[in-house]
Design a protein around this motif. Sequence first.
Motif, mmCIF file in Angstrom:
data_model
loop_
_atom_site.group_PDB
_atom_site.id
_atom_site.type_symbol
_atom_site.label_atom_id
_atom_site.label_comp_id
_atom_site.label_asym_id
_atom_site.label_seq_id
_atom_site.Cartn_x
_atom_site.Cartn_y
_atom_site.Cartn_z
ATOM 1 N N SER A 241 -21.002 -20.584 9.044
ATOM 2 C CA SER A 241 -20.066 -21.690 9.244
ATOM 3 C C SER A 241 -18.633 -21.220 9.523
ATOM 4 O O SER A 241 -17.736 -22.044 9.668
ATOM 5 C CB SER A 241 -20.068 -22.602 8.016
ATOM 6 O OG SER A 241 -19.790 -21.852 6.838
ATOM 7 N N ARG A 242 -18.412 -19.912 9.605
ATOM 8 C CA ARG A 242 -17.057 -19.363 9.683
ATOM 9 C C ARG A 242 -16.251 -19.920 10.841
ATOM 10 O O ARG A 242 -15.080 -20.306 10.668
ATOM 11 C CB ARG A 242 -17.111 -17.832 9.799
ATOM 12 C CG ARG A 242 -15.728 -17.176 9.947
ATOM 13 C CD ARG A 242 -15.836 -15.688 10.167
ATOM 14 N NE ARG A 242 -16.521 -15.349 11.406
ATOM 15 C CZ ARG A 242 -15.926 -15.304 12.594
ATOM 16 N NH1 ARG A 242 -14.639 -15.610 12.727
ATOM 17 N NH2 ARG A 242 -16.611 -14.971 13.675
ATOM 18 N N LEU A 243 -16.831 -19.982 12.033
ATOM 19 C CA LEU A 243 -16.074 -20.428 13.208
ATOM 20 C C LEU A 243 -15.521 -21.838 13.006
ATOM 21 O O LEU A 243 -14.361 -22.114 13.336
ATOM 22 C CB LEU A 243 -16.960 -20.385 14.454
ATOM 23 C CG LEU A 243 -17.360 -19.010 14.962
ATOM 24 C CD1 LEU A 243 -18.369 -19.139 16.108
ATOM 25 C CD2 LEU A 243 -16.144 -18.217 15.425
ATOM 26 N N ALA A 244 -16.340 -22.708 12.449
ATOM 27 C CA ALA A 244 -15.897 -24.087 12.236
ATOM 28 C C ALA A 244 -14.869 -24.170 11.117
ATOM 29 O O ALA A 244 -13.892 -24.923 11.208
ATOM 30 C CB ALA A 244 -17.098 -24.980 11.917
ATOM 31 N N VAL A 245 -15.070 -23.408 10.062
ATOM 32 C CA VAL A 245 -14.145 -23.433 8.925
ATOM 33 C C VAL A 245 -12.756 -22.958 9.346
ATOM 34 O O VAL A 245 -11.733 -23.534 8.952
ATOM 35 C CB VAL A 245 -14.684 -22.571 7.773
ATOM 36 C CG1 VAL A 245 -13.630 -22.403 6.682
ATOM 37 C CG2 VAL A 245 -15.948 -23.197 7.188
ATOM 38 N N GLU A 246 -12.712 -21.920 10.175
ATOM 39 C CA GLU A 246 -11.420 -21.407 10.626
ATOM 40 C C GLU A 246 -10.666 -22.417 11.482
ATOM 41 O O GLU A 246 -9.442 -22.350 11.600
ATOM 42 C CB GLU A 246 -11.623 -20.101 11.402
ATOM 43 C CG GLU A 246 -12.052 -18.942 10.504
ATOM 44 C CD GLU A 246 -12.329 -17.665 11.285
ATOM 45 O OE1 GLU A 246 -12.358 -17.733 12.546
ATOM 46 O OE2 GLU A 246 -12.518 -16.608 10.650
ATOM 47 N N LEU A 247 -11.395 -23.365 12.059
ATOM 48 C CA LEU A 247 -10.766 -24.418 12.856
ATOM 49 C C LEU A 247 -10.349 -25.621 11.997
ATOM 50 O O LEU A 247 -9.676 -26.525 12.487
ATOM 51 C CB LEU A 247 -11.731 -24.908 13.940
ATOM 52 C CG LEU A 247 -11.727 -24.163 15.266
ATOM 53 C CD1 LEU A 247 -12.823 -24.698 16.173
ATOM 54 C CD2 LEU A 247 -10.378 -24.273 15.961
ATOM 55 N N GLY A 248 -10.790 -25.632 10.747
ATOM 56 C CA GLY A 248 -10.466 -26.762 9.884
ATOM 57 C C GLY A 248 -11.655 -27.582 9.466
ATOM 58 O O GLY A 248 -11.495 -28.625 8.820
ATOM 59 N N ALA A 254 -22.292 -25.387 -1.191
ATOM 60 C CA ALA A 254 -23.214 -24.329 -0.767
ATOM 61 C C ALA A 254 -22.744 -23.612 0.487
ATOM 62 O O ALA A 254 -23.281 -22.558 0.847
ATOM 63 C CB ALA A 254 -24.604 -24.906 -0.539
ATOM 64 N N GLY A 255 -21.751 -24.168 1.180
ATOM 65 C CA GLY A 255 -21.257 -23.552 2.410
ATOM 66 C C GLY A 255 -21.745 -24.215 3.674
ATOM 67 O O GLY A 255 -21.406 -23.764 4.776
ATOM 68 N N ASN A 256 -22.554 -25.295 3.559
ATOM 69 C CA ASN A 256 -23.015 -26.019 4.740
ATOM 70 C C ASN A 256 -21.866 -26.814 5.343
ATOM 71 O O ASN A 256 -21.031 -27.386 4.621
ATOM 72 C CB ASN A 256 -24.130 -27.003 4.365
ATOM 73 C CG ASN A 256 -25.302 -26.324 3.712
ATOM 74 O OD1 ASN A 256 -26.066 -25.623 4.349
ATOM 75 N ND2 ASN A 256 -25.449 -26.553 2.413
ATOM 76 N N LEU A 257 -21.827 -26.891 6.666
ATOM 77 C CA LEU A 257 -20.809 -27.698 7.319
ATOM 78 C C LEU A 257 -21.051 -29.179 7.045
ATOM 79 O O LEU A 257 -22.188 -29.656 7.091
ATOM 80 C CB LEU A 257 -20.808 -27.441 8.820
ATOM 81 C CG LEU A 257 -20.227 -26.090 9.263
ATOM 82 C CD1 LEU A 257 -20.346 -25.917 10.771
ATOM 83 C CD2 LEU A 257 -18.760 -25.976 8.850
ATOM 84 N N VAL A 258 -19.983 -29.884 6.771
ATOM 85 C CA VAL A 258 -20.066 -31.320 6.496
ATOM 86 C C VAL A 258 -19.855 -32.078 7.798
ATOM 87 O O VAL A 258 -18.869 -31.857 8.506
ATOM 88 C CB VAL A 258 -19.001 -31.738 5.464
ATOM 89 C CG1 VAL A 258 -19.023 -33.252 5.259
ATOM 90 C CG2 VAL A 258 -19.232 -31.016 4.140
ATOM 91 N N VAL A 259 -20.792 -32.967 8.122
ATOM 92 C CA VAL A 259 -20.701 -33.779 9.330
ATOM 93 C C VAL A 259 -20.974 -35.231 8.976
ATOM 94 O O VAL A 259 -21.518 -35.541 7.916
ATOM 95 C CB VAL A 259 -21.707 -33.310 10.412
ATOM 96 C CG1 VAL A 259 -21.396 -31.904 10.883
ATOM 97 C CG2 VAL A 259 -23.145 -33.392 9.884
#
Length: 317
Positions: A241-248, A254-259
């Motif tokens: 998920s790093r790329l998305a997290v770095e964008l905000g 658990a580290g899953n992206l929230v959508v």
Amino acid sequence: MVNRDTSRNEGSFDCLIVGGGPSGLAAATYLGRFRRRVIVVDADESRAKWIPLTRNCPGFPDGITGPDLLGRLQLQATRFGASVVHDTIVSLRKTKAGFLAAALSPIRARSVLIATGVVDILPDLPGATDMIQAGVLRLCPICDGYEAIDKRVAVIGPAEHAVKKALFMRTFTQDLTLLITDPSEPSPQERTKLKRAGIKIGVCRPNAVCATGREAVVELIDGATLSFETIYPAMGSTIRSRLAVELGGCCDKAGNLVVDSRQRTAVRGLYAAGDVVNEINQLAVAFGHAAVAATDIHNYLANVRGEHWSQAEHGRP
């Protein structure tokens, strides 16, 4: 694969899809058929390529291998105009026009779909790939627990991950052992559930597994050895998920992206689909995510540009 230089030098894409697994490639097919200009950047690290054979994928009653499925999905995506390149996205940043991705060559896109998936944490043992291909080491009981019916099965990992998976596997076999690999132990409530299910408990080291032909042998910390026809690791996974997290983008605990219900992250124009999102990690779910995300991306792009033609929504033109 298309020619990288040709595809990237033609200007900005409508959508950049990061990840060439089932979700990313299915979304590329949808967007291509929506007549959008889409590029898939595939680092060749899809979890699906580990699948020796799955009979859990709708439409393939005799089963299909992971590489075969990925090949078919890529063929379908490119047939409808998507560009697929082998590369790795190093970073993403927001621009006035959308997004700029850093890779071997920069990629500009008006929207981005993160379909980077997860990486399973496996026991540290030689020949893991061969064991997976032989069905001795299996990764997903939802996918292939049916194939382990009435076999001698073990679930190995820390108690916090392994107890739940062991109880799930009880659906398929009575000969089941939970192999704990860390100092923590199941809670009294968990022990009661395990005992009622007839699940045996052993303690071993994470690297105590070795292959012997069509079986796996595990050495317990007391020196005893046990053999199993199938072992399921339950050691967690690394979520990409790093790329998305770095964008905000936001993650859960658990580290899953929230959508949201349309696969939109907290960043305008940034979507996520597949295993990187907190849902059941299944091919059918990945396809569903892809359909929802691609349709909303198409509509989002139309609204941003003020395109005057009717937009596809909920499958209706």
